[in-house]
Design a protein around this motif. Structure first.
Motif, PDB file in Angstrom:
ATOM      1  N   ALA A   1      42.186  -2.605  11.662  1.00 48.58           N
ATOM      2  CA  ALA A   1      40.986  -3.306  12.127  1.00 48.58           C
ATOM      3  C   ALA A   1      40.150  -3.608  10.888  1.00 48.58           C
ATOM      4  O   ALA A   1      40.135  -2.802   9.952  1.00 48.58           O
ATOM      5  CB  ALA A   1      40.206  -2.410  13.080  1.00 48.58           C
TER       6      ALA A   1
ATOM      7  N   VAL B   1      32.888  -0.755  16.197  1.00 49.72           N
ATOM      8  CA  VAL B   1      32.839   0.687  16.467  1.00 49.72           C
ATOM      9  C   VAL B   1      32.332   1.387  15.214  1.00 49.72           C
ATOM     10  O   VAL B   1      32.905   1.210  14.136  1.00 49.72           O
ATOM     11  CB  VAL B   1      34.248   1.240  16.820  1.00 49.72           C
TER      12      VAL B   1
ATOM     13  N   LYS C   1      32.089   4.747  13.277  1.00 52.68           N
ATOM     14  CA  LYS C   1      32.786   6.044  13.289  1.00 52.68           C
ATOM     15  C   LYS C   1      32.350   6.846  12.078  1.00 52.68           C
ATOM     16  O   LYS C   1      32.228   6.287  10.981  1.00 52.68           O
ATOM     17  CB  LYS C   1      34.304   5.848  13.166  1.00 52.68           C
TER      18      LYS C   1
ATOM     19  N   ASP D   1      39.761  12.543  18.818  1.00 51.50           N
ATOM     20  CA  ASP D   1      39.592  12.287  20.244  1.00 51.50           C
ATOM     21  C   ASP D   1      38.275  11.557  20.525  1.00 51.50           C
ATOM     22  O   ASP D   1      37.561  11.862  21.476  1.00 51.50           O
ATOM     23  CB  ASP D   1      39.639  13.605  21.049  1.00 51.50           C
ATOM     24  N   GLY D   2      37.937  10.587  19.669  1.00 55.47           N
ATOM     25  CA  GLY D   2      36.759   9.752  19.906  1.00 55.47           C
ATOM     26  C   GLY D   2      35.434  10.405  19.560  1.00 55.47           C
ATOM     27  O   GLY D   2      34.369   9.815  19.770  1.00 55.47           O
TER      28      GLY D   2
ATOM     29  N   GLN E   1      32.071   8.646  17.489  1.00 57.38           N
ATOM     30  CA  GLN E   1      32.317   7.198  17.576  1.00 57.38           C
ATOM     31  C   GLN E   1      31.373   6.546  18.547  1.00 57.38           C
ATOM     32  O   GLN E   1      31.041   7.130  19.566  1.00 57.38           O
ATOM     33  CB  GLN E   1      33.711   6.940  18.153  1.00 57.38           C
TER      34      GLN E   1
ATOM     35  N   LYS F   1      35.706  -3.377  13.273  1.00 54.74           N
ATOM     36  CA  LYS F   1      35.733  -4.412  14.317  1.00 54.74           C
ATOM     37  C   LYS F   1      36.470  -3.839  15.522  1.00 54.74           C
ATOM     38  O   LYS F   1      37.494  -3.162  15.374  1.00 54.74           O
ATOM     39  CB  LYS F   1      36.459  -5.628  13.754  1.00 54.74           C
TER      40      LYS F   1
ATOM     41  N   HIS G   1      44.950   6.245  26.829  1.00 51.33           N
ATOM     42  CA  HIS G   1      43.836   7.184  26.624  1.00 51.33           C
ATOM     43  C   HIS G   1      42.861   7.133  27.791  1.00 51.33           C
ATOM     44  O   HIS G   1      42.688   6.084  28.419  1.00 51.33           O
ATOM     45  CB  HIS G   1      43.075   6.836  25.335  1.00 51.33           C
TER      46      HIS G   1
ATOM     47  N   HIS H   1      38.756   8.581  25.552  1.00 48.22           N
ATOM     48  CA  HIS H   1      39.167   8.731  24.144  1.00 48.22           C
ATOM     49  C   HIS H   1      40.231   9.812  23.941  1.00 48.22           C
ATOM     50  O   HIS H   1      40.611  10.086  22.807  1.00 48.22           O
ATOM     51  CB  HIS H   1      37.971   9.045  23.225  1.00 48.22           C
TER      52      HIS H   1
ATOM     53  N   GLU I   1      49.173   5.978  14.365  1.00 53.43           N
ATOM     54  CA  GLU I   1      48.644   5.408  15.613  1.00 53.43           C
ATOM     55  C   GLU I   1      48.430   3.916  15.436  1.00 53.43           C
ATOM     56  O   GLU I   1      47.849   3.481  14.434  1.00 53.43           O
ATOM     57  CB  GLU I   1      47.323   6.092  15.976  1.00 53.43           C
TER      58      GLU I   1
ATOM     59  N   ASN J   1      45.724   2.213  13.401  1.00 52.33           N
ATOM     60  CA  ASN J   1      44.417   2.826  13.666  1.00 52.33           C
ATOM     61  C   ASN J   1      44.218   4.012  12.739  1.00 52.33           C
ATOM     62  O   ASN J   1      43.267   4.067  11.987  1.00 52.33           O
ATOM     63  CB  ASN J   1      44.291   3.249  15.128  1.00 52.33           C
TER      64      ASN J   1
HETATM   65  P1  AMP Z   1      40.295   7.416  16.819  1.00 57.40           P
HETATM   66  O1  AMP Z   1      39.454   8.654  16.932  1.00 57.40           O
HETATM   67  O2  AMP Z   1      39.941   6.524  15.678  1.00 57.40           O
HETATM   68  O3  AMP Z   1      41.765   7.712  16.901  1.00 57.40           O
HETATM   69  O4  AMP Z   1      39.998   6.563  18.152  1.00 57.40           O
HETATM   70  C1  AMP Z   1      40.244   7.084  19.431  1.00 57.40           C
HETATM   71  C2  AMP Z   1      40.515   5.950  20.382  1.00 57.40           C
HETATM   72  O5  AMP Z   1      39.375   5.062  20.444  1.00 57.40           O
HETATM   73  C3  AMP Z   1      41.679   5.067  19.981  1.00 57.40           C
HETATM   74  O6  AMP Z   1      42.910   5.619  20.364  1.00 57.40           O
HETATM   75  C4  AMP Z   1      41.322   3.786  20.731  1.00 57.40           C
HETATM   76  O7  AMP Z   1      41.638   3.921  22.110  1.00 57.40           O
HETATM   77  C5  AMP Z   1      39.812   3.705  20.579  1.00 57.40           C
HETATM   78  N1  AMP Z   1      39.451   2.946  19.365  1.00 57.40           N
HETATM   79  C6  AMP Z   1      39.244   3.451  18.133  1.00 57.40           C
HETATM   80  N2  AMP Z   1      38.972   2.476  17.233  1.00 57.40           N
HETATM   81  C7  AMP Z   1      39.001   1.303  17.912  1.00 57.40           C
HETATM   82  C8  AMP Z   1      38.823  -0.070  17.537  1.00 57.40           C
HETATM   83  N3  AMP Z   1      38.509  -0.455  16.288  1.00 57.40           N
HETATM   84  N4  AMP Z   1      38.966  -1.005  18.513  1.00 57.40           N
HETATM   85  C9  AMP Z   1      39.257  -0.647  19.789  1.00 57.40           C
HETATM   86  N5  AMP Z   1      39.431   0.624  20.202  1.00 57.40           N
HETATM   87  C10 AMP Z   1      39.307   1.605  19.280  1.00 57.40           C
END
Ligand code: AMP
Length: 364
Positions: free
Chosen positions: A128, A151, A153, A160-161, A164, A189, A219, A222, A261, A273
Motif C-alpha cells: 500500500a 489507515v 498505524k 491484530d489491528g 490502527q 492508503k 478477518h 482485525h 500477508e 501488507n
Molecule cells: P495489520 O495489523 O497491518 O496486519 O492489519 C490487520 C488487518 O487490517 C489486515 O489484515 C487488513 O484486514 C486490515 N488492513 C491493514 N492495513 C490495511 C490497508 N492499508 N488497507 C485495507 N485494510 C488494511
C-alpha cells in the motif's frame, strides 16, 4: 565471548531448542520439536505460558534480564522465537552466545512498519502507498499526498489491528496521530482489496525454499477468523505470491518459516501488507493437511535438517476459536475436524484460545 551464530552441522535429536515467547505458536513448535526427538526450553516474560506446559523446561523472566538470558543460552543448543517483538538487545545478546535463527535483522525489520514497508518496496515489491508520520503536520500532509481513506498505524508493537485507525480527512489524520500520543506512525492508503491471502514458506540453512499453498484469509474485528485452502488464485497468481515470499526470504538471508500477508486486488494485483518472521496463524491448517506442518518445517529449517514435504493432501478450512467460544469445547470436539485447545487459563475477548481444522478431499 564468540559462540558461532551458525550451526556446525544438523542438530541431532536429543538436543535442546530454546524458544523465546510462550504463546500458542511456541506451544505448537514445542510439540513438533518433540516429535523429532528434540527437547525444548521456553523463555517467556508472562506469568502464564501455554507453551511451557508442553515443553521440557521453562524460564519465566524479563527479556532484558541478562542473568536469566545467559542461563537460557547455556541450556540451549539453538534458539528460535515465536513472536517478532523480541527486543533487539535480547536477540543480539543471545546471538553472541548460541546459534539463533532467524537472525536479528529479520526481527528488527519486521518490528517497525516503516522500515518493513521501505524494505519491501526497496525489493521492487508492491505495498500500500505509505508515508512516515512523526508529527501532526506530517499526518495531515501524508493524507493530502496519499488521498483517502487511509489507515494510521503505529510503527511498532501493532498486531491484530491494535494501534490502527481508518481516517478520512487530513484533519482526522492529524487528530488520530495526536491520540496516539506522539508515538511514531505511518499513514497507509486504504487498499480496496478483493480478499486477503498469505504465503507461509520456509527457507533452510542451505538456501532451499519451500512454500505451502497460499490460503485465503478472512478477518473479523482485525483478527484472523479463518484460513481457507485453496485460495481463489489462478496458478500464475499463486506462483507470483510464492515468488514474492522467496525474494523476501532471500533478501533477509532468512532461516526458518515466515509468513507474508498479502492483499489481492480485484484485477489480480498483489500488495504485501506485512511480514511475520515466524510461524503464522494462517498456516495452522498445515498440521492436518500436509505431511510436514509449518511447525515441524520451522524446527527442521532452524536445526539445519532438510526441509520436509510441504504439499497439501486435502483442502482445508482452519477456524480460530476466540475468547469465550472455547467454552463450547465439548460441542467443538464433536465436529469432524482437528481440534486444538491451547490451554490458556483466561478467555479474554479477542484472545486466540484454540483452532479447528476441517479437511475435505483435494479439489481438482
Ligand atoms: P495489520 O495489523 O497491518 O496486519 O492489519 C490487520 C488487518 O487490517 C489486515 O489484515 C487488513 O484486514 C486490515 N488492513 C491493514 N492495513 C490495511 C490497508 N492499508 N488497507 C485495507 N485494510 C488494511
Amino acid at each position: 565471548m564468540s559462540a558461532p551464530s551458525i550451526l556446525s552441522g544438523p542438530l541431532p535429536p536429543g538436543s535442546t531448542i530454546g524458544i523465546l515467547g510462550g504463546g500458542q505458536l511456541g506451544r505448537m513448535l514445542a510439540l513438533a520439536a518433540a516429535r523429532l526427538g528434540f527437547k525444548t526450553h521456553i523463555y517467556s516474560d508472562e506469568t502464564e505460558s501455554c507453551a511451557i506446559n508442553v515443553a521440557t523446561a521453562g524460564t519465566r523472566a524479563r527479556y532484558d534480564d541478562e542473568q536469566a538470558l545467559g542461563a537460557f543460552a547455556q541450556a540451549c543448543d539453538l534458539i528460535t522465537f515465536e513472536f517478532e517483538n523480541v527486543p533487539d538487545g535480547t536477540a543480539r545478546y543471545l546471538e553472541n552466545r548460541v546459534p539463533l535463527a532467524p537472525g536479528p535483522r529479520a526481527l528488527s525489520i519486521a518490528q517497525d512498519r516503516f522500515v518493513e514497508k521501505s524494505f519491501i518496496a526497496g525489493l521492487g515489491i508492491a505495498t500500500a502507498a505509505f508515508r512516515n508520520v512523526a508529527n501532526e503536520a506530517d499526518a495531515a500532509e501524508a493524507f493530502r499526498a496519499l488521498g483517502g481513506p487511509a489507515v494510521l498505524k503505529t510503527r511498532r508493537l501493532g498486531y491484530d489491528g491494535k494501534g490502527q485507525r481508518i481516517v478520512r480527512s487530513a484533519e482526522e489524520a492529524a487528530h488520530a496521530y495526536a491520540e496516539h500520543q506522539g508515538v511514531p506512525a505511518i499513514l497507509e492508503k486504504f487498499v480496496d482489496f478483493a480478499f486477503e491471502a498469505s504465503v507461509v514458506a520456509a527457507r533452510g540453512r542451505d538456501g532451499s525454499f519451500l512454500a505451502y499453498d497460499p490460503p485465503r484469509n478472512e478477518h473479523e474485528n482485525h483478527i484472523l477468523r479463518r484460513s481457507i485452502v485453496p485460495a481463489p488464485l489462478t496458478g500464475a497468481l499463486a506462483c507470483e505470491a510464492v515468488e514474492i515470499a522467496r525474494r523476501i526470504a532471500e533478501a533477509l538471508d532468512y532461516v526458518g518459516v515466515l509468513g507474508v500477508e498479502l492483499f489481492i486486488g480485484r484485477n489480480g494485483e498483489i500488495a504485501v501488507n506485512e511480514i511475520a518472521p515466524r510461524v503464522h496463524n494462517s498456516g495452522h491448517w498445515t498440521i492436518e493437511a500436509c505431511v510436514v506442518s509449518q511447525f515441524e518445517q520451522h524446527i527442521r529449517a532452524v536445526a539445519g535438517w532438510p526441509l520436509g514435504d510441504a504439499r497439501r493432501h486435502s483442502d482445508a478450512v482452519m477456524e480460530n476459536i476466540i475468547g469465550a467460544e472455547v467454552e463450547d469445547w465439548l460441542a467443538l470436539s464433536g465436529r469432524e475436524a482437528g481440534l486444538h485447545i491451547y490451554g490458556k487459563r483466561v478467555a479474554r475477548p479477542g484472545r486466540k484460545m484454540g483452532h479447528i481444522t476441517k479437511l475435505s478431499p483435494l479439489s481438482p
